[in-house]
Design an enzyme around this catalytic site. Sequence first.
Site, PDB file in Angstrom:
ATOM      1  N   HIS A   4       4.225   4.388   7.506  1.00 42.74           N
ATOM      2  CA  HIS A   4       3.126   4.496   6.549  1.00 42.74           C
ATOM      3  C   HIS A   4       3.690   4.493   5.123  1.00 42.74           C
ATOM      4  O   HIS A   4       4.913   4.562   4.931  1.00 42.74           O
ATOM      5  CB  HIS A   4       2.301   5.770   6.775  1.00 42.74           C
ATOM      6  CG  HIS A   4       3.107   7.034   6.866  1.00 42.74           C
ATOM      7  ND1 HIS A   4       3.755   7.575   5.796  1.00 42.74           N
ATOM      8  CD2 HIS A   4       3.370   7.846   7.912  1.00 42.74           C
ATOM      9  CE1 HIS A   4       4.378   8.672   6.176  1.00 42.74           C
ATOM     10  NE2 HIS A   4       4.172   8.870   7.467  1.00 42.74           N
TER      11      HIS A   4
HETATM   12  P1  TYD Z   1       2.824  12.250   9.607  1.00 41.51           P
HETATM   13  O1  TYD Z   1       2.996  12.371   8.127  1.00 41.51           O
HETATM   14  O2  TYD Z   1       2.040  11.084  10.123  1.00 41.51           O
HETATM   15  O3  TYD Z   1       4.246  12.275  10.304  1.00 41.51           O
HETATM   16  P2  TYD Z   1       5.419  11.183  10.249  1.00 41.51           P
HETATM   17  O4  TYD Z   1       5.340  10.472   8.956  1.00 41.51           O
HETATM   18  O5  TYD Z   1       6.663  11.958  10.362  1.00 41.51           O
HETATM   19  O6  TYD Z   1       5.291  10.314  11.440  1.00 41.51           O
HETATM   20  O7  TYD Z   1       2.175  13.614  10.130  1.00 41.51           O
HETATM   21  C1  TYD Z   1       1.995  13.884  11.507  1.00 41.51           C
HETATM   22  C2  TYD Z   1       0.833  14.847  11.645  1.00 41.51           C
HETATM   23  O8  TYD Z   1       1.108  16.080  10.983  1.00 41.51           O
HETATM   24  C3  TYD Z   1      -0.487  14.327  11.076  1.00 41.51           C
HETATM   25  O9  TYD Z   1      -1.518  14.674  11.981  1.00 41.51           O
HETATM   26  C4  TYD Z   1      -0.686  15.101   9.798  1.00 41.51           C
HETATM   27  C5  TYD Z   1       0.089  16.398  10.030  1.00 41.51           C
HETATM   28  N1  TYD Z   1       0.710  16.895   8.787  1.00 41.51           N
HETATM   29  C6  TYD Z   1       0.170  18.003   8.139  1.00 41.51           C
HETATM   30  O10 TYD Z   1      -0.854  18.580   8.569  1.00 41.51           O
HETATM   31  N2  TYD Z   1       0.786  18.465   7.006  1.00 41.51           N
HETATM   32  C7  TYD Z   1       1.879  17.867   6.492  1.00 41.51           C
HETATM   33  O11 TYD Z   1       2.419  18.305   5.446  1.00 41.51           O
HETATM   34  C8  TYD Z   1       2.414  16.713   7.159  1.00 41.51           C
HETATM   35  C9  TYD Z   1       3.618  15.981   6.635  1.00 41.51           C
HETATM   36  C10 TYD Z   1       1.805  16.257   8.298  1.00 41.51           C
END
Ligand code: TYD
Length: 141
Positions: free
Chosen positions: A58
Amino acid sequence: MNIIHATTIGDCNIIQLPKISDPRGNLTFVEGENHIPFEIKRAYWIYDVPGGEKRGGHAYKTLGEFIIALSGSFDVTLDDGNEKKTFSLNRSYFGLYVPSMVWRTIENYSTNGVTLILASEHYTPENYIRDYAAFITAKGL
Ligand code: TYD
């Protein structure tokens, strides 16, 4: 939201942090707006990653981040829509600065690989672009 679309791989860079070497154990620190170019509003970490898994995939509309391999190693692949570049992180006194509007993926985690991410904004799902085609469109490409 004031989105800066024009960021490129050239705006991303490895930053070396201070390392206080000590026979008792080494120490590294990071200060927002000093070692890294933003105020730190949030920290989160990724750990217990099963072999072969990928994180990320992303971009953020208005959020910069600084990615550190606190333990072990992994690869961060950055993509600005024109160019891709992979950085291997494996030392806890180096980090990778990634501004907004750069697509990023983290993969090839070693056993015990731990990613610490310092972010310039609080968490809001609206700040994410999770669709690659929408990212390319937003970049004006
Ligand atoms: P995501 O940012 O998509 O993880 P990555 O980039 O590592 O694959 O986040 C995964 C899940 O965690 C998503 O449902 C949102 C949640 N999340 C939070 O609630 N707070 C946060 O600070 C972060 C980074 C993620």
